[in-house]
Design a protein around this motif. Structure first.
Motif, PDB file in Angstrom:
ATOM      1  N   ALA A  18       0.838  -1.197   0.000  1.00  0.00           N
ATOM      2  CA  ALA A  18       0.000   0.000   0.000  1.00  0.00           C
ATOM      3  C   ALA A  18       0.876   1.252   0.000  1.00  0.00           C
ATOM      4  CB  ALA A  18      -0.907  -0.007   1.230  1.00  0.00           C
ATOM      5  N   ALA A  19       0.277   2.349  -0.348  1.00  0.00           N
ATOM      6  CA  ALA A  19       0.978   3.636  -0.358  1.00  0.00           C
ATOM      7  C   ALA A  19       1.406   4.005   1.067  1.00  0.00           C
ATOM      8  CB  ALA A  19       0.074   4.726  -0.918  1.00  0.00           C
ATOM      9  N   PRO A  20       2.667   4.441   1.253  1.00  0.00           N
ATOM     10  CA  PRO A  20       3.113   4.887   2.572  1.00  0.00           C
ATOM     11  C   PRO A  20       2.796   6.368   2.829  1.00  0.00           C
ATOM     12  CG  PRO A  20       4.968   4.826   1.102  1.00  0.00           C
ATOM     13  CD  PRO A  20       3.782   4.320   0.317  1.00  0.00           C
ATOM     14  N   VAL A  21       2.421   7.096   1.775  1.00  0.00           N
ATOM     15  CA  VAL A  21       2.020   8.504   1.908  1.00  0.00           C
ATOM     16  C   VAL A  21       0.808   8.752   1.024  1.00  0.00           C
ATOM     17  CG1 VAL A  21       4.306   9.441   2.502  1.00  0.00           C
ATOM     18  CG2 VAL A  21       3.641   9.309   0.126  1.00  0.00           C
ATOM     19  N   THR A  22       0.023   9.751   1.388  1.00  0.00           N
ATOM     20  CA  THR A  22      -1.138  10.148   0.596  1.00  0.00           C
ATOM     21  C   THR A  22      -0.688  11.163  -0.446  1.00  0.00           C
ATOM     22  OG1 THR A  22      -2.677   9.744   2.405  1.00  0.00           O
ATOM     23  CG2 THR A  22      -3.389  11.315   0.712  1.00  0.00           C
ATOM     24  N   ILE A  55       3.832   6.515   6.595  1.00  0.00           N
ATOM     25  CA  ILE A  55       3.407   5.419   7.468  1.00  0.00           C
ATOM     26  C   ILE A  55       3.966   4.090   6.973  1.00  0.00           C
ATOM     27  CG2 ILE A  55       1.266   6.620   8.082  1.00  0.00           C
ATOM     28  CD1 ILE A  55      -0.172   4.404   6.308  1.00  0.00           C
ATOM     29  N   ALA A  56       3.966   3.117   7.855  1.00  0.00           N
ATOM     30  CA  ALA A  56       4.348   1.758   7.473  1.00  0.00           C
ATOM     31  C   ALA A  56       3.216   1.185   6.631  1.00  0.00           C
ATOM     32  CB  ALA A  56       4.579   0.900   8.712  1.00  0.00           C
ATOM     33  N   PRO A  57       3.514   0.766   5.395  1.00  0.00           N
ATOM     34  CA  PRO A  57       2.459   0.217   4.546  1.00  0.00           C
ATOM     35  C   PRO A  57       2.180  -1.262   4.831  1.00  0.00           C
ATOM     36  CG  PRO A  57       4.482   0.396   3.305  1.00  0.00           C
ATOM     37  CD  PRO A  57       4.756   0.961   4.675  1.00  0.00           C
ATOM     38  N   GLY A 111       0.233   1.069   9.097  1.00  0.00           N
ATOM     39  CA  GLY A 111      -0.472   2.266   9.516  1.00  0.00           C
ATOM     40  C   GLY A 111       0.282   3.107  10.540  1.00  0.00           C
ATOM     41  N   GLN A 112       1.312   2.535  11.152  1.00  0.00           N
ATOM     42  CA  GLN A 112       2.105   3.265  12.151  1.00  0.00           C
ATOM     43  C   GLN A 112       2.896   4.390  11.481  1.00  0.00           C
ATOM     44  OE1 GLN A 112       4.540   0.644  14.533  1.00  0.00           O
ATOM     45  NE2 GLN A 112       5.909   2.295  15.161  1.00  0.00           N
ATOM     46  N   ALA A 154      -2.654   6.871   1.855  1.00  0.00           N
ATOM     47  CA  ALA A 154      -1.722   6.064   2.650  1.00  0.00           C
ATOM     48  C   ALA A 154      -2.448   4.951   3.386  1.00  0.00           C
ATOM     49  CB  ALA A 154      -0.981   6.960   3.639  1.00  0.00           C
ATOM     50  N   GLY A 155      -1.879   3.748   3.299  1.00  0.00           N
ATOM     51  CA  GLY A 155      -2.420   2.608   4.002  1.00  0.00           C
ATOM     52  C   GLY A 155      -3.618   1.958   3.352  1.00  0.00           C
TER      53      GLY A 155
END
Length: 166
Positions: A18-22, A55-57, A111-112, A154-155
């Motif tokens: 998943a994306a780690p940033v929006t 975030i952690a993906p 998500g972290q 993100a996420g």
């Protein structure tokens, strides 16, 4: 007798990240740095971030946090390692505008928050904020990475798919 083993080894493991940033996911070729755009750092994708949270993906382990907190490497459960590099030439900011929430060796959950960063401070300093996401050990991938571009959250939205070697 060995048919069960053959069948199991022939199965391919597909990993989705998943994306780690929006923001807006773009091909690496759009990164204004030849090391990333030319694939010299590895295969991957980049995101033009809209908010300053990386975030952690996935659940994983922090392999390395760059001293200036502008980049982090995280390994997933399948052993794939990813470099998340916030901005281009942002090492020159010497950590200003970056706040890392993790250390090398930390276990992280999807998500972290890994790093918070100040987009306007990076831009004001004259640096692109585009964030490359690189698979640093692409030799684990059986075939090329599939990258998915466009708006991402993100996420939530998948940006990379890889088939791992069995």
């Amino acid at each position: 007798m060995f048919s069960k083993w053959r069948k199991k080894s022939a199965e391919s493991k597909v990993v989705e990240v998943a994306a780690p940033v929006t923001g807006r996911a773009v091909p690496l070729s759009e990164v204004p740095d030849e090391a990333f755009a030319g694939g010299h750092m590895g295969q991957g994708i980049a995101i033009e971030p809209e908010e300053g949270k990386l975030i952690a993906p996935f659940d994983g382990t922090v392999v390395h946090v760059i001293k200036s907190s502008h980049a982090v490497m995280v390994e997933n459960a399948e052993g794939m390692q990813f470099l998340f590099h916030i901005g281009i030439n942002t090492v020159s900011l010497k950590g200003e505008g970056f706040n890392s929430h993790v250390s090398t060796g930390d276990k992280v959950k999807a998500g972290q928050v890994l790093i918070e960063f100040d987009i306007s401070k990076i831009k004001e300093a004259g640096y692109p904020v585009i964030t490359p996401i690189i698979v640093t050990n692409a030799d684990e991938v059986a075939s090329g990475l599939e990258t998915l571009t466009g708006p991402v959250t993100a996420g939530r939205d998948v940006i990379l798919k890889a088939v791992l070697k069995s």
